[in-house]
Design a protein around this motif. Sequence first.
Motif, short mmCIF file in Angstrom:
data_model
loop_
_atom_site.label_atom_id
_atom_site.label_comp_id
_atom_site.label_asym_id
_atom_site.label_seq_id
_atom_site.Cartn_x
_atom_site.Cartn_y
_atom_site.Cartn_z
N ARG A 66 -53.33 -91.92 -85.44
CA ARG A 66 -54.18 -92.47 -84.37
C ARG A 66 -54.51 -91.38 -83.36
O ARG A 66 -54.00 -90.26 -83.45
N ARG A 67 -55.32 -91.74 -82.38
CA ARG A 67 -55.66 -90.79 -81.31
C ARG A 67 -54.54 -90.80 -80.27
O ARG A 67 -54.23 -91.86 -79.70
N PRO A 68 -53.92 -89.65 -79.98
CA PRO A 68 -52.86 -89.61 -78.97
C PRO A 68 -53.35 -90.09 -77.60
O PRO A 68 -54.39 -89.63 -77.11
N LEU A 69 -52.63 -91.06 -77.06
CA LEU A 69 -52.96 -91.64 -75.76
C LEU A 69 -54.35 -92.25 -75.74
O LEU A 69 -54.91 -92.50 -74.67
N PRO A 80 -57.04 -92.44 -90.74
CA PRO A 80 -58.07 -93.47 -90.69
C PRO A 80 -59.49 -92.92 -90.86
O PRO A 80 -60.32 -93.54 -91.52
N ARG A 81 -59.76 -91.75 -90.23
CA ARG A 81 -61.12 -91.21 -90.31
C ARG A 81 -61.45 -90.67 -91.68
O ARG A 81 -62.62 -90.56 -92.03
N ASN A 82 -60.44 -90.32 -92.47
CA ASN A 82 -60.68 -89.70 -93.78
C ASN A 82 -60.17 -90.55 -94.93
O ASN A 82 -59.86 -90.04 -96.00
N LYS A 83 -60.08 -91.86 -94.70
CA LYS A 83 -59.48 -92.70 -95.74
C LYS A 83 -60.31 -92.70 -97.03
O LYS A 83 -59.75 -92.79 -98.12
N SER A 84 -61.64 -92.57 -96.93
CA SER A 84 -62.46 -92.53 -98.14
C SER A 84 -62.15 -91.30 -98.96
O SER A 84 -61.95 -91.37 -100.18
N ARG A 85 -62.08 -90.15 -98.29
CA ARG A 85 -61.76 -88.90 -99.01
C ARG A 85 -60.34 -88.93 -99.53
O ARG A 85 -60.07 -88.47 -100.65
N ILE A 86 -59.42 -89.49 -98.73
CA ILE A 86 -58.03 -89.58 -99.18
C ILE A 86 -57.92 -90.46 -100.41
O ILE A 86 -57.21 -90.14 -101.37
N GLY A 87 -58.63 -91.61 -100.40
CA GLY A 87 -58.61 -92.50 -101.55
C GLY A 87 -59.15 -91.84 -102.80
O GLY A 87 -58.55 -91.95 -103.89
N ALA A 88 -60.28 -91.13 -102.66
CA ALA A 88 -60.86 -90.44 -103.82
C ALA A 88 -59.94 -89.35 -104.34
O ALA A 88 -59.72 -89.20 -105.55
N ASN A 89 -59.37 -88.56 -103.42
CA ASN A 89 -58.46 -87.49 -103.83
C ASN A 89 -57.19 -88.04 -104.47
O ASN A 89 -56.66 -87.48 -105.44
N LEU A 90 -56.68 -89.15 -103.90
CA LEU A 90 -55.48 -89.76 -104.47
C LEU A 90 -55.76 -90.28 -105.87
O LEU A 90 -54.94 -90.12 -106.79
N GLY A 91 -56.91 -90.94 -106.05
CA GLY A 91 -57.28 -91.42 -107.37
C GLY A 91 -57.41 -90.29 -108.37
O GLY A 91 -56.90 -90.36 -109.50
N GLU A 383 -56.22 -100.37 -89.36
CA GLU A 383 -54.91 -100.69 -88.79
C GLU A 383 -53.90 -101.01 -89.88
O GLU A 383 -52.73 -100.63 -89.80
N GLU A 384 -54.37 -101.72 -90.92
CA GLU A 384 -53.48 -102.05 -92.04
C GLU A 384 -53.04 -100.79 -92.76
O GLU A 384 -51.88 -100.63 -93.13
#
Length: 424
Positions: A66-69, A80-91, A383-384
């Motif tokens: 998350r963003r600090p403070l 959260p901002r890179n979840k699409s890239r993380i999902g593709a890389n994980l797959g 958030e999930e």
Amino acid sequence: MLRLHTPLARMKAVASGLLLMAAALYVTALELAHTQPVFAGYLKAFSEAAMVGAIADWFAVTALFRRPLGLPIPHTAIIPRNKSRIGANLGDFICTHFLSREQVLAKVSEFDAAKRIAQWLSDPANASALSGLAVRLASHGVGALRDERVRQFVRSTAFARLEQINLARMSGQLLEVLTDDDRAQEVLDGVLDQVDLMMQSEATQKRIADLIAAELGYSPVNLFGKEISFAGIAGTWTAERLVKRICDLISEINKDPEHELRKEFDEQLLALVAKLKDDPAFRLRANQLRAQLIQHPALHSYLTGLVDDVVDWFEADINSDTSTLRQHLNAGALKLGEALNEDTAMQSWINEQILALAGPMVERYRAQIGSYIAERIEAWNEEELVEQLEAHVGKDLQFIRINGTLVGGLVGVVIHVGTQVLVG
């Protein structure tokens, strides 16, 4: 009141507590600066560096999730901002390193599915469970046949399919297969053997002769305007001669593979096959017979009664403590397991078939699995996603904060000592 109900919350409390302790040491160092300047210097160097390390590592760990403070600092809330890239890389990572064709086939080969199946089926408890499951599934399917809607569907489907069948041509093709490669002569030999054996019996000959003689007695012949009956001795003698001649003829045909009647039998059979397959008259007659059969109410009544009888028997059997069907299934599963357990060649064949099937399946579904992983992560609420990841790895990440506090403090002391040595 602080709630420490999870391991993550407790580790966060420990890391934050060390930061507060470092801050308290810094305040203490300031208080001791006038009375014990040397010790206060070391304490101040340790606490300053410890606070810097703790805050820096807190920022790094927090910035992952998350963003600090809540501040819009660049390159924070990385996951959260890179979840699409993380999902593709994980797959891609999973498909490349866990689902490659070579890795999967090696694991399948090592698994030895055939041997495991054989051992599993050889266990009486497993065989009983399998037979019980099969009976329950069959019971559900058979029980559905009591529903009139299911019956109507089965009847209409069966009769619709029957109307599409060319009975004449199908009969011709079936007869052609059954009679190909001199199989017709083999069948004829078997029939002739039995008939010849039966006709050699004097009792059989006498019975047939008596029947013929009686029939001749009831069927007088008109000769020169007078009806002459063959009843009595003449009729009996004629019938016996006729039966004797038929017996001799059957023996001749049975013993002579080249008998003329055998050849005529083959010719008539071939002619019948050709007519059944191509003769319009035969096709028309077969279609008429089929239509009469489908429309006949006796057939509907018979099929309905047959289904009811089968369902009644099946339900009575499976509900019995000594179910014959369950016993047969259980015994069959055990025998299959024992036979497969002893037959290494069959085990090898099964494993080869599984390997042959596994390869194309891996190639076909591997990309779909990777896409599914990427799509699932993309569909997660931010958030999930953060909550799930932090719950699994956040506890370990708090050690970074703890280490940063302690290591930072020690580095601060080392720098202070070095400064004193160089300056002093």
